[in-house]
Scaffold this active site. Structure first.
Site, PDB file in Angstrom:
ATOM      1  CB  SER A 270      -0.929   0.000   1.220  1.00 50.98           C
ATOM      2  OG  SER A 270      -0.217   0.222   2.400  1.00 50.98           O
TER       3      SER A 270
ATOM      4  CE  LYS B 178      -3.002   1.788   4.410  1.00 52.40           C
ATOM      5  NZ  LYS B 178      -2.279   0.527   4.675  1.00 52.40           N
TER       6      LYS B 178
END
Lengths: 202, 202
Positions: free
Chosen positions: B121, B157
DNA sequence: TTGACAACTATTCTTTTGTATAGTATCTAA
DNA sequence: TTAGATACTATACAAAAGAATAGTTGTCAA
């Protein structure tokens, strides 16, 4: 000292390397696994090495083999090279800017150095400011990332050696690949080694 | 470098001497026998020595201890965390999978750990298989990359804390940002620390 | 006075590990 | 040609070893 067969030499080398890397000797089973053979076969080799005086075995003890006069290091001092000049031996002291202690497990092979990346031709995999670890070797597989000396300047590029010559390509599409005829390549381009690691500080 | 108790110093000396004499490290039981104590007590000492950075231990392996390269000021043992569970103290021993000796200059701050990246991600900056270094801190600056515990799972993230809640965004556009209301965020999301380094093996 | 750390005991469980038995196939030197 | 070394497979077993559970005792600083 008796001579070793090539297989025995390979086993001895593995034991030495394992010892250097881990700080303790391998088990019989680890030797076996490395060569894809059964424990018994590995035991045969180790027995032969003991019989010929290349190592000492303590019966019954796990990892009970010792190489005389070995000092294992968990940490290896890897040199960081500043400007790299053609012609000069790669790890000449004038070129070593600093050294960093890195875990042995990250250092593959014998001759290894670190290089600070300046351009972004290998973006996004390798960015400016990154430190790359280079394992010294004169040739690399097609498409491998390598540290290459071109016109007296060290760069990181993917190397494609072909019949028509040598191509140095960055991952960043903004950079035009450098193409060399076999003659030019031999004269101007020198592969320093393969890039085996990238270390980035955020 | 943390100071050792006299008992720990004695154990370390014994390990060093044994190593020098035998060519391989002692077992936990051999340490125990030498001091006339139980294996568990010896294990406690060795764990303490590892925790304080005086030696390296390979879990599960016989004689799996190695002496750190005698310049401990330059090297810090950084823990690699396996699965991270919510609630538990972050550096609880159950969560520490292994430790790696890294140069002090790479380790910023006191509490630091390494995490193996699984998803992509955060591609292309951080890729699966990379090792990221996380400096433990409860909050990060807007847009910083952080290790975050969401629903009992650790992810990497970018974090955007806003009046309207908390947004976790990956650099990879294929991933939809996660949005949390302030209430949800407080309940479900825990910032473990800031990602300060990326280490990639090629 | 509570709680973390140090330094242990006693016991147990499970892997890891060395080594053994019983072979086969190949090569080499007397 | 034949004994001996080399290089292995396959299976098995017992000992060695790491690590865990479940405690106790003492110290020392907040």
């Amino acid at each position: 000292m008796k001579t070793l067969t090539s297989r025995q030499q390979a086993v001895l080398s593995f034991v030495e390397e394992y010892f250097q890397q881990q700080g303790y000797p391998p088990t019989v089973r680890e030797v076996a696994a490395h060569f894809g053979i059964q424990p018994r076969a590995a035991d045969d080799h180790l027995s032969a090495l003991k019989r010929k005086g290349y190592l000492h075995r303590e019966p019954g003890r796990s990892r009970g083999l010792a190489l005389t006069g070995r000092q294992p290091e968990l940490v290896v001092e890897v040199p960081i090279l500043g400007q790299i000049a053609a012609g000069q031996p790669l790890l000449a002291t004038e070129q070593v800017e600093d050294t960093l202690p890195l875990p042995r497990s990250w250092v593959q092979g014998e001759e290894v150095f670190l290089l600070r990346v300046t351009g972004d031709s290998m973006a996004p995999l390798i960015l400016p400011g990154d430190l790359v670890m280079v394992r010294v070797q004169p040739r690399v597989a097609r498409g491998d990332i390598a540290a290459v000396l071109v016109f007296d300047e060290a760069t990181i590029k993917r190397v494609y050696e072909e019949a028509g010559g040598l191509v140095l390509k960055g991952d960043n599409p903004d950079f035009t690949p450098l193409r060399f005829s076999p003659g030019e390549a031999a004269e101007l381009v020198q592969i320093l080694g393969k890039v085996v690691g990238v270390y980035r500080s955020l």
